[in-house]
Design a protein around this motif. Structure first.
Motif, PDB file in Angstrom:
ATOM      1  N   ARG A 207      33.685 -34.028 -35.186  1.00  0.00           N
ATOM      2  CA  ARG A 207      32.531 -33.222 -34.757  1.00  0.00           C
ATOM      3  C   ARG A 207      32.990 -31.878 -34.196  1.00  0.00           C
ATOM      4  NH1 ARG A 207      27.304 -33.356 -33.741  1.00  0.00           N
ATOM      5  NH2 ARG A 207      26.483 -32.183 -31.975  1.00  0.00           N
ATOM      6  N   GLU A 208      34.110 -31.878 -33.464  1.00  0.00           N
ATOM      7  CA  GLU A 208      34.627 -30.607 -32.958  1.00  0.00           C
ATOM      8  C   GLU A 208      35.013 -29.682 -34.101  1.00  0.00           C
ATOM      9  OE1 GLU A 208      37.815 -31.478 -30.345  1.00  0.00           O
ATOM     10  OE2 GLU A 208      36.531 -32.229 -28.716  1.00  0.00           O
ATOM     11  N   ARG A 209      35.618 -30.257 -35.144  1.00  0.00           N
ATOM     12  CA  ARG A 209      35.964 -29.424 -36.311  1.00  0.00           C
ATOM     13  C   ARG A 209      34.706 -28.891 -36.972  1.00  0.00           C
ATOM     14  NH1 ARG A 209      39.937 -33.496 -36.945  1.00  0.00           N
ATOM     15  NH2 ARG A 209      38.591 -34.653 -38.379  1.00  0.00           N
ATOM     16  N   TRP A 210      33.658 -29.708 -37.031  1.00  0.00           N
ATOM     17  CA  TRP A 210      32.411 -29.241 -37.650  1.00  0.00           C
ATOM     18  C   TRP A 210      31.802 -28.090 -36.848  1.00  0.00           C
ATOM     19  CZ3 TRP A 210      27.327 -30.492 -35.525  1.00  0.00           C
ATOM     20  CH2 TRP A 210      26.310 -29.877 -36.262  1.00  0.00           C
ATOM     21  N   VAL A 211      31.810 -28.219 -35.521  1.00  0.00           N
ATOM     22  CA  VAL A 211      31.270 -27.135 -34.684  1.00  0.00           C
ATOM     23  C   VAL A 211      32.072 -25.855 -34.896  1.00  0.00           C
ATOM     24  CG1 VAL A 211      30.897 -26.394 -32.304  1.00  0.00           C
ATOM     25  CG2 VAL A 211      30.311 -28.717 -32.981  1.00  0.00           C
ATOM     26  N   THR A 212      33.392 -25.988 -35.029  1.00  0.00           N
ATOM     27  CA  THR A 212      34.225 -24.812 -35.270  1.00  0.00           C
ATOM     28  C   THR A 212      33.888 -24.154 -36.601  1.00  0.00           C
ATOM     29  OG1 THR A 212      36.013 -25.774 -33.956  1.00  0.00           O
ATOM     30  CG2 THR A 212      36.596 -23.993 -35.470  1.00  0.00           C
ATOM     31  N   THR A 213      33.729 -24.962 -37.651  1.00  0.00           N
ATOM     32  CA  THR A 213      33.386 -24.399 -38.962  1.00  0.00           C
ATOM     33  C   THR A 213      31.978 -23.805 -38.959  1.00  0.00           C
ATOM     34  OG1 THR A 213      32.628 -26.590 -39.719  1.00  0.00           O
ATOM     35  CG2 THR A 213      34.913 -25.986 -40.173  1.00  0.00           C
ATOM     36  N   GLU A 214      31.091 -24.388 -38.174  1.00  0.00           N
ATOM     37  CA  GLU A 214      29.744 -23.821 -38.073  1.00  0.00           C
ATOM     38  C   GLU A 214      29.778 -22.435 -37.451  1.00  0.00           C
ATOM     39  OE1 GLU A 214      25.360 -25.352 -36.577  1.00  0.00           O
ATOM     40  OE2 GLU A 214      27.130 -25.849 -35.383  1.00  0.00           O
ATOM     41  N   ASP A 215      30.570 -22.299 -36.389  1.00  0.00           N
ATOM     42  CA  ASP A 215      30.723 -20.977 -35.761  1.00  0.00           C
ATOM     43  C   ASP A 215      31.364 -19.979 -36.728  1.00  0.00           C
ATOM     44  OD1 ASP A 215      29.641 -22.068 -33.499  1.00  0.00           O
ATOM     45  OD2 ASP A 215      31.577 -22.428 -32.524  1.00  0.00           O
ATOM     46  N   ALA A 216      32.350 -20.463 -37.497  1.00  0.00           N
ATOM     47  CA  ALA A 216      33.012 -19.575 -38.458  1.00  0.00           C
ATOM     48  C   ALA A 216      32.034 -19.123 -39.545  1.00  0.00           C
ATOM     49  CB  ALA A 216      34.212 -20.284 -39.084  1.00  0.00           C
ATOM     50  N   ALA A 217      31.173 -20.031 -39.996  1.00  0.00           N
ATOM     51  CA  ALA A 217      30.192 -19.660 -41.017  1.00  0.00           C
ATOM     52  C   ALA A 217      29.201 -18.627 -40.481  1.00  0.00           C
ATOM     53  CB  ALA A 217      29.453 -20.903 -41.507  1.00  0.00           C
ATOM     54  N   GLU A 218      28.787 -18.792 -39.238  1.00  0.00           N
ATOM     55  CA  GLU A 218      27.863 -17.830 -38.643  1.00  0.00           C
ATOM     56  C   GLU A 218      28.535 -16.470 -38.473  1.00  0.00           C
ATOM     57  OE1 GLU A 218      24.557 -16.062 -37.042  1.00  0.00           O
ATOM     58  OE2 GLU A 218      24.772 -17.977 -38.117  1.00  0.00           O
ATOM     59  N   SER A 219      29.799 -16.475 -38.052  1.00  0.00           N
ATOM     60  CA  SER A 219      30.534 -15.215 -37.906  1.00  0.00           C
ATOM     61  C   SER A 219      30.711 -14.523 -39.256  1.00  0.00           C
ATOM     62  CB  SER A 219      31.892 -15.485 -37.261  1.00  0.00           C
ATOM     63  OG  SER A 219      32.648 -14.302 -37.170  1.00  0.00           O
ATOM     64  N   ALA A 220      31.007 -15.313 -40.294  1.00  0.00           N
ATOM     65  CA  ALA A 220      31.157 -14.731 -41.633  1.00  0.00           C
ATOM     66  C   ALA A 220      29.845 -14.131 -42.122  1.00  0.00           C
ATOM     67  CB  ALA A 220      31.660 -15.800 -42.609  1.00  0.00           C
ATOM     68  N   TRP A 221      28.732 -14.769 -41.771  1.00  0.00           N
ATOM     69  CA  TRP A 221      27.432 -14.228 -42.180  1.00  0.00           C
ATOM     70  C   TRP A 221      27.145 -12.902 -41.494  1.00  0.00           C
ATOM     71  CZ3 TRP A 221      23.957 -14.121 -45.719  1.00  0.00           C
ATOM     72  CH2 TRP A 221      22.665 -13.676 -45.453  1.00  0.00           C
ATOM     73  N   GLN A 222      27.444 -12.806 -40.218  1.00  0.00           N
ATOM     74  CA  GLN A 222      27.226 -11.554 -39.503  1.00  0.00           C
ATOM     75  C   GLN A 222      28.132 -10.447 -40.053  1.00  0.00           C
ATOM     76  OE1 GLN A 222      24.785 -11.048 -37.416  1.00  0.00           O
ATOM     77  NE2 GLN A 222      24.135 -13.190 -37.512  1.00  0.00           N
ATOM     78  N   THR A 223      29.358 -10.791 -40.409  1.00  0.00           N
ATOM     79  CA  THR A 223      30.261  -9.796 -40.995  1.00  0.00           C
ATOM     80  C   THR A 223      29.744  -9.318 -42.344  1.00  0.00           C
ATOM     81  OG1 THR A 223      32.120 -10.884 -39.890  1.00  0.00           O
ATOM     82  CG2 THR A 223      32.650  -9.375 -41.679  1.00  0.00           C
ATOM     83  N   TYR A 224      29.205 -10.235 -43.120  1.00  0.00           N
ATOM     84  CA  TYR A 224      28.620  -9.841 -44.410  1.00  0.00           C
ATOM     85  C   TYR A 224      27.435  -8.900 -44.209  1.00  0.00           C
ATOM     86  CZ  TYR A 224      25.401 -10.104 -48.306  1.00  0.00           C
ATOM     87  OH  TYR A 224      24.516  -9.787 -49.293  1.00  0.00           O
ATOM     88  N   LEU A 225      26.588  -9.209 -43.231  1.00  0.00           N
ATOM     89  CA  LEU A 225      25.438  -8.342 -42.987  1.00  0.00           C
ATOM     90  C   LEU A 225      25.873  -6.937 -42.607  1.00  0.00           C
ATOM     91  CD1 LEU A 225      22.990 -10.704 -41.027  1.00  0.00           C
ATOM     92  CD2 LEU A 225      22.902 -10.031 -43.443  1.00  0.00           C
ATOM     93  N   SER A 226      26.920  -6.835 -41.802  1.00  0.00           N
ATOM     94  CA  SER A 226      27.421  -5.515 -41.422  1.00  0.00           C
ATOM     95  C   SER A 226      27.956  -4.753 -42.633  1.00  0.00           C
ATOM     96  CB  SER A 226      28.524  -5.660 -40.364  1.00  0.00           C
ATOM     97  OG  SER A 226      28.025  -6.289 -39.201  1.00  0.00           O
ATOM     98  N   ALA A 227      28.716  -5.453 -43.501  1.00  0.00           N
ATOM     99  CA  ALA A 227      29.247  -4.800 -44.701  1.00  0.00           C
ATOM    100  C   ALA A 227      28.116  -4.392 -45.639  1.00  0.00           C
ATOM    101  CB  ALA A 227      30.212  -5.747 -45.416  1.00  0.00           C
ATOM    102  N   ASP A 228      27.092  -5.223 -45.745  1.00  0.00           N
ATOM    103  CA  ASP A 228      25.971  -4.891 -46.628  1.00  0.00           C
ATOM    104  C   ASP A 228      25.205  -3.681 -46.091  1.00  0.00           C
ATOM    105  OD1 ASP A 228      24.192  -5.763 -48.941  1.00  0.00           O
ATOM    106  OD2 ASP A 228      22.748  -5.787 -47.284  1.00  0.00           O
ATOM    107  N   GLU A 229      25.047  -3.607 -44.783  1.00  0.00           N
ATOM    108  CA  GLU A 229      24.359  -2.463 -44.191  1.00  0.00           C
ATOM    109  C   GLU A 229      25.141  -1.170 -44.413  1.00  0.00           C
ATOM    110  OE1 GLU A 229      21.538  -0.207 -42.265  1.00  0.00           O
ATOM    111  OE2 GLU A 229      21.448  -2.280 -43.022  1.00  0.00           O
ATOM    112  N   ALA A 230      26.473  -1.233 -44.288  1.00  0.00           N
ATOM    113  CA  ALA A 230      27.293  -0.041 -44.530  1.00  0.00           C
ATOM    114  C   ALA A 230      27.175   0.417 -45.975  1.00  0.00           C
ATOM    115  CB  ALA A 230      28.753  -0.342 -44.183  1.00  0.00           C
ATOM    116  N   LEU A 231      27.156  -0.530 -46.900  1.00  0.00           N
ATOM    117  CA  LEU A 231      27.010  -0.175 -48.307  1.00  0.00           C
ATOM    118  C   LEU A 231      25.648   0.443 -48.579  1.00  0.00           C
ATOM    119  CD1 LEU A 231      27.965  -0.194 -51.249  1.00  0.00           C
ATOM    120  CD2 LEU A 231      27.126  -2.564 -51.411  1.00  0.00           C
TER     121      LEU A 231
END
Length: 249
Positions: free
Chosen positions: A79-103
């Motif tokens: 479960r701890e690993r799942w929570v970590t991957t969930e946070d990583a997925a959310e961080s990756a989504w926010q990074t994608y949104l920033s890159a998409d906005e710059a484009l």
């Protein structure tokens, strides 16, 4: 009349004494029940040492409980690993949104007419240097992978140094946006796999704990809250056979 009244008056103390004795006996019986309550017949274990089958079930229950504790720890870590991957997925989504906005911002600016520049060797050399500097800067910021940087410096398809710097910037941001999207999709897949692993580990721990409770309930026929809460359809003979199989293996 006086004789009857006298007889009644003589019986009143006697009746009071009888009622007082009955009251004392009732209170004594209630006190005994409070101090030592009557247990149901099915909740009392038969006298005598446990049978060999009961001993097998108790040993089996102990081993299964140990396995259940280990499985519970595995489930906690999963479960701890799942929570970590969930946070990583959310961080990756926010990074994608920033890159998409710059484009989007650069794409909106590229819709305007670009200034005309003379097509000379010096101009093309400046454009090539701009492409190299922009790609290296994006790499140092962590936005461009080593592979993308090698493609840009080698002028592989898509990385054309003869383009106007505005077009080069737009293409660079498009590559960054595409990479961020791919990273987000990979993070989502990893999160899904971690969630499934955590669910399987939790189910395994729950099954083992139920198995241990069932073995205890079958070996010791005493009413227990844990045994009442955990129904089972496994017979004591089958549980003992499982313990013997574990001992053999």
């Amino acid at each position: 009349m006086e004789t009857a009244l006298s007889l009644i008056m003589l019986d009143v103390p006697r009746a009071a004494i009888i009622w007082l004795v009955l009251l004392v006996l009732g209170l004594a019986a209630m006190a005994v029940l409070v101090v030592q309550p009557i247990r149901p017949a099915h909740a009392v274990r038969p006298a005598g040492p446990p049978t060999p089958e009961e001993r097998d079930l108790l040993r089996y229950a102990d081993e299964v409980m140990v396995a259940a504790d280990r499985a519970a720890e595995t489930a906690r870590l999963a479960r701890e690993r799942w929570v970590t991957t969930e946070d990583a997925a959310e961080s990756a989504w926010q990074t994608y949104l920033s890159a998409d906005e710059a484009l989007r911002r650069v794409a909106a600016a590229a819709a305007l007419p670009v200034p005309h520049t003379p097509q000379t060797p010096a101009e093309y050399a400046d454009r090539e240097r701009y492409l190299h500097r922009a790609a290296i800067a994006a790499h140092w910021r962590g936005e461009l992978s080593v592979g993308r940087l090698a493609d840009a410096l080698a002028h592989r398809p898509g990385w054309d140094p003869r383009r106007h710097p505005v077009d080069q910037e737009r293409f660079l941001l498009q590559m960054i946006r595409n990479d961020r999207l791919a990273e987000h999709e990979a993070a989502v897949e990893k999160e899904r796999a971690a969630w499934l692993e955590a669910e399987r580990a939790a189910d395994a721990a729950e099954r083992l704990r139920r198995e241990a409770y069932a073995a205890n309930a079958a070996a010791v026929p005493v009413t227990r809250q844990a045994a009442d809460r955990v129904p089972t359809r496994t017979s004591p003979g089958r549980l003992a056979a499982r313990w013997r199989a574990l001992r053999v293996n």
